[in-house]
Design an enzyme around this catalytic site. Structure first.
Site, mmCIF file in Angstrom:
data_model
loop_
_atom_site.group_PDB
_atom_site.id
_atom_site.type_symbol
_atom_site.label_atom_id
_atom_site.label_comp_id
_atom_site.label_asym_id
_atom_site.label_seq_id
_atom_site.Cartn_x
_atom_site.Cartn_y
_atom_site.Cartn_z
ATOM 1 N N HIS A 105 120.351 150.132 -48.294
ATOM 2 C CA HIS A 105 119.665 149.485 -46.620
ATOM 3 C C HIS A 105 120.419 148.032 -46.277
ATOM 4 C CE1 HIS A 105 119.369 153.451 -44.431
ATOM 5 N NE2 HIS A 105 118.913 153.609 -45.681
ATOM 6 N N LYS B 51 108.427 145.830 -34.162
ATOM 7 C CA LYS B 51 109.452 145.471 -35.490
ATOM 8 C C LYS B 51 108.249 145.350 -36.924
ATOM 9 C CE LYS B 51 113.002 143.605 -34.160
ATOM 10 N NZ LYS B 51 114.288 144.203 -34.452
ATOM 11 N N ARG B 52 108.855 146.241 -37.945
ATOM 12 C CA ARG B 52 107.595 145.350 -39.039
ATOM 13 C C ARG B 52 107.573 143.647 -38.452
ATOM 14 N NH1 ARG B 52 105.590 149.256 -43.082
ATOM 15 N NH2 ARG B 52 105.148 147.218 -43.773
ATOM 16 N N LYS C 32 112.549 138.833 -39.730
ATOM 17 C CA LYS C 32 113.141 139.100 -38.992
ATOM 18 C C LYS C 32 112.894 138.270 -37.463
ATOM 19 C CE LYS C 32 112.279 144.144 -40.097
ATOM 20 N NZ LYS C 32 113.228 145.488 -38.553
ATOM 21 N N THR D 218 117.870 149.965 -35.490
ATOM 22 C CA THR D 218 118.116 150.435 -35.290
ATOM 23 C C THR D 218 117.351 150.275 -33.364
ATOM 24 O OG1 THR D 218 116.377 152.038 -36.019
ATOM 25 C CG2 THR D 218 119.282 152.575 -36.334
ATOM 26 N N LYS E 84 118.019 151.882 -29.490
ATOM 27 C CA LYS E 84 117.168 152.304 -28.793
ATOM 28 C C LYS E 84 116.994 151.335 -27.023
ATOM 29 C CE LYS E 84 113.973 153.855 -32.585
ATOM 30 N NZ LYS E 84 113.657 153.256 -33.325
HETATM 31 C C1 LIG Z 1 113.703 152.267 -33.897
HETATM 32 C C2 LIG Z 1 112.021 152.344 -35.081
HETATM 33 C C3 LIG Z 1 111.459 150.890 -36.501
HETATM 34 C C4 LIG Z 1 113.269 150.342 -36.377
HETATM 35 O O1 LIG Z 1 113.040 149.301 -35.512
HETATM 36 P P1 LIG Z 1 113.882 147.317 -35.619
HETATM 37 O O2 LIG Z 1 114.017 146.937 -34.668
HETATM 38 O O3 LIG Z 1 114.948 148.376 -36.407
HETATM 39 O O4 LIG Z 1 113.502 147.388 -37.253
HETATM 40 C C5 LIG Z 1 110.495 150.517 -36.498
HETATM 41 N N1 LIG Z 1 109.554 151.219 -36.536
HETATM 42 C C6 LIG Z 1 109.469 152.383 -35.435
HETATM 43 C C7 LIG Z 1 108.239 153.106 -35.313
HETATM 44 C C8 LIG Z 1 110.433 152.665 -34.396
HETATM 45 O O5 LIG Z 1 110.459 153.926 -33.903
#
Ligand SMILES: *Cc1c(COP(=O)(O)O)cnc(C)c1O
Length: 798
Positions: free
Chosen positions: A353, A532-533, A538, A640, A644
């Site tokens: 990952h 995101k984190r 990022k 991911t 979305k």
């Molecule tokens: C989809 C999702 C992530 C992943 O987000 P990235 O933008 O791909 O880092 C992290 N936390 C939650 C709660 C999510 O639903």
């Protein structure tokens, strides 16, 4: 298919039954919480038949089973998802409202199960749902953390962490399985007895199973998520208790329970803690015992294991599965060592990952040898045998006094996969270049995906309804059928409906932000979202730097026809990650200054929403216009969140990183705002001495934004507050914020211009939805089934 027959009472009867006989409450005195539990039990009843049928079908078919081992499952709330997959959402709403209750309030009473940090854990949750939807006989294995990811709040802009307490409420979805319990040992010594090595652990804890059914779309199939809780084998030291040491008598139980107490709140750096290694061995060993017990009950010959079982290791956290399986086959069952290794290797697969060096898991040899002495011996023998077979190469799983869990996983895996095309290519060139040369063909790609049930159908009912009204509902179980929307997109009525759905989602979000955070937001402004984190790679700081530069530009020329936007941030920083926490504070400080500016706040506002989790993502993503996917190219393995957003009709401003590359290929370059350096250019740029200084000197806007932050414009009274950030950006700037800034600014102004042409924007957004069908986790799981597991679907509609 119907979900209700003569034996199943109506849902309302089920709710009332459970309120009385399970919760023990009278309707007149029931709280919202009681009603939510009663509804959940009534819904759970409807899952159980499908669950039993799936279990029976798996046994009868003698089919290959898939086991997904993951330290994290970021499942979020389960009630709404279960209702949707059972197709009971309409009936449930009517039943609940018929009882005089607010349906949304009932759904929102459920705690968000945050047994994961971010993308890796959410991927595992999407995969479980797709495995069920595709009727693949499968089981997820993880840890039943008492405390999931911490709850985040802000104190004067700074992140404050509090323990998450989701299990303080009754967890209605799980079934305790006291009969499935295994003793898991640690420490001790190894001795030879009758020609076999025997490990005698110094201590042992009990792993107890808790099962949650995971129902697939239309209840076609239901798999199990089995989570392990740690308990003491002897719950009370009675001798100590009887000697009057009442507290000390409970110590063994406390020590054992510590193993499943908390999720490590960090997904990028290894905690380096003994407890973390204990957690990893605890759940991996319990899962393997359970897998072999089930295998033995179905098949006689252990040599059939690779034909009947495929085990997926989600990252290296369960990497100890390699030596543990060899131990069980060789030491316990007496297979020759080479054969044990061969069987284990043909059964196990590993998903990588990350390429970030600090996140590649390594354990000191002395720690491994102390905690798992027999495993350390086996790791050394596996590694030595591998090195002997390939003497020309320098790749070792044990080197410099550490066990490299990535190399160990690779050596012990049938297939190793990356999670986007770019990431898989980089894996072959960087971390695993050596091993890839030895084992060409072992590395494969499986680009991540998301489940369309949760991430479109359930979270965005307005858009989902329009899609179903246009092309029928086949897309929910077969997302590539979204392509059928495209021929209809010229229809003015459809365009209006899509724009109207987005506008209504935004108005809902604006109302919620106003009510819960006191900020007034214009639903017609562009909703620009980065959730995101929080991590330097990022680059939330690139986004906030652009906000400061834009603020200065608006102030300098307020009447230049600016496109109103609100920048929405959310995300948690690992508690020990000082720089990431500083970025959070900076965003909050910038928000305070900008939102209070009477001139610019008509055009630009900033808000950092606390406590990002799955539920907040479900609220924000349907309302987003712009998706910020701005990582330094080469650093985000897939993402991911990006999928979305595209699925829900947000346009991406992003770099050529992770799955952004494939999203852009699918939705069309003209419907994606690309900026920044490629992964190759990043490597070259980093080698240029003084790259940040050069970028700042070439861009007065960037220089002015950095100077404002440096001089305290957003931290009046504490002007040095952000000198660590500005010093980093003006100095090493490893993640190349400065070098990408000018192109980011350019792309953002193109975004502004595009947004002003509302009809065109809607068309681009709709094309993002229509062309994102490939990003379903159903597609990803089909890829794993065919190319990694060799597993077949048992579904009626396979
Ligand atoms: C989809 C999702 C992530 C992943 O987000 P990235 O933008 O791909 O880092 C992290 N936390 C939650 C709660 C999510 O639903």
């Amino acid at each position: 298919m119907t979900y209700q027959d003569a034996r199943t009472p109506g849902l309302q009867d089920g709710i009332l039954h459970h309120l009385t006989y399970t919760i023990g409450k009278d309707a007149a005195h029931a709280t919202l919480h009681d009603w939510r539990l009663a509804l959940s039990f009534a819904v759970r009843d409807r899952i159980v038949d499908s669950w039993f049928a799936s279990t029976r079908a798996s046994y009868e078919a003698g089919a290959k089973r898939v086991y997904y081992l993951s330290m994290e499952f970021l499942i979020g709330r389960l009630l709404g998802d279960a209702l949707v997959n059972l197709r009971l959402d309409g009936e449930a709403k009517a039943a609940v409202e018929g009882l005089g209750l607010d349906f949304d309030a009932v759904l929102h009473d459920e705690p968000d199960a945050a047994l994961g940090n971010g993308g890796l854990g959410r991927l595992a949750a999407c995969f479980l749902e797709s495995l069920s939807t595709l009727a693949c006989p499968a089981m997820g294995y993880g840890i039943r953390y008492e405390h999931g990811l911490f709850r985040q709040s802000f104190d004067n802009g700074r992140q404050v962490e509090a323990p998450e307490t989701w299990l303080q409420q009754r967890h209605v979805w799980e079934f305790e399985r006291p009969e499935a319990a295994y003793s898991i040992g640690f420490g001790g010594h190894v001795a030879e007895q009758d020609g076999r090595m025997v490990w005698t652990p110094a201590e042992a804890v009990l792993a107890e199973a808790y099962d949650t059914p995971v129902v697939g779309w239309e209840a076609r199939w239901t798999n199990t998520l089995r989570l392990w809780a740690a308990r003491a084998i002897d719950p009370l030291d009675l001798a100590r208790f009887n000697h009057g040491d009442h507290v000390g008598a409970a110590v063994p139980e406390m020590l054992a329970r510590a193993i499943s107490r908390v999720l490590y709140p960090d997904d990028t750096t290894e905690a380096g803690k003994e407890l973390r290694l204990k957690q990893e061995y605890f759940f991996t060993a319990a899962s393997l015992h359970d897998i072999l017990r089930r295998f033995d009950s179905e098949h006689g010959d252990i040599r059939l294991l690779p034909e009947k079982v495929a085990i997926q290791l989600n990252d290296t956290h369960p990497a100890i599965a390699g030596p543990e399986l060899v131990r069980l086959l060789h030491d316990t069952r007496g297979l020759p060592f080479d054969e044990a290794v061969d069987i284990a290797r043909r059964t196990l697969n590993y998903t990588n990952h990350t390429l970030l060096p600090e996140a590649l898991e390594k354990w000191p040899v002395p720690l491994m040898a102390r905690l798992l002495p027999r495993h350390m011996m086996l790791i050394e023998r596996i590694d030595a045998d591998h090195a002997a077979r390939f003497p020309a190469r320098a790749t070792h799983a044990v080197a410099d006094g550490e066990v490299n869990m990535g190399a160990l996983s690779f050596i012990m895996a049938n297939r190793v996969n990356g999670v986007s095309a770019l990431h898989t290519g980089l894996m072959k060139q960087t971390v695993f270049a050596d091993l890839h040369a030895l084992h060409p063909g072992r590395i494969v790609n499986q680009t991540n995906g998301v489940t369309p049930r949760r991430w479109l159908h359930a979270c965005n009912p307005r858009l989902a309804g329009i899609i179903t009204g246009t092309i029928g509902e086949g897309w929910i179980g077969d997302l590539e059928r979204l392509a059928e929307l495209e021929p209809h997109l010229g229809d003015a009525g459809l365009q209006q409906a899509i724009a109207g759905a987005k506008r209504a989602n935004k108005a809902d979000l604006a109302d919620w932000i106003g009510a819960t955070h006191g900020l007034s937001v214009d639903p017609d402004a562009m909703f620009d979202v980065q959730i995101k984190r929080i991590h330097e790679y990022k680059r939330q700081h690139l986004n906030i730097l652009e906000a400061v530069a834009l603020w200065q530009a608006i102030r300098a020329n307020p009447d230049a026809g600016w496109t109103p936007r609100i920048k929405i941030f959310a995300g948690k920083a690992a508690p020990g990650y000082v720089f990431a926490k500083k970025i959070i504070r900076l965003v909050n400080d910038v928000a305070a200054v900008l939102n209070a500016d009477p001139v610019t706040s008509r055009y630009l506002k900033v808000i950092f929403l606390p406590n990002y989790n799955v539920t907040l993502a479900e609220r924000l993503i349907p309302a987003a216009d712009l998706s910020e996917q701005i990582s330094t190219a080469g650093k985000e393995a897939s993402g991911t969140g990006n999928m979305k957003f595209a699925l829900n009709g947000a346009l991406t401003v992003g770099t050529l990183d992770g799955a952004n590359v494939e999203i852009r290929d699918h939705v069309g370059a003209e419907n994606f705002f690309l900026f920044g350096m490629t992964a190759e250019e990043v490597v070259a740029r980093r080698a240029v001495e003084g790259h940040a200084g050069q970028a700042i000197a070439a861009d007065p806007r960037l220089a002015a934004a950095l100077a404002a932050i440096h001089d305290g414009a957003v931290s009046p009274g504490d002007p040095t507050r952000y000198h660590d950030i500005t010093g980093n950006l003006r100095g090493p700037d490893y993640f190349l914020v400065c070098s990408d800034f000018a192109d980011y600014w350019r792309a953002q102004r193109e975004v502004d211009a595009a947004y002003r042409d509302a009809a065109h924007w809607t068309r681009m957004a709709a094309l993002n939805t229509a062309r994102s069908g490939w990003f379903s986790s159903d597609r990803t799981i089909r890829g794993y089934m065919a190319e990694i597991w060799g597993a077949a679907s048992l579904g009626p509609r396979a």
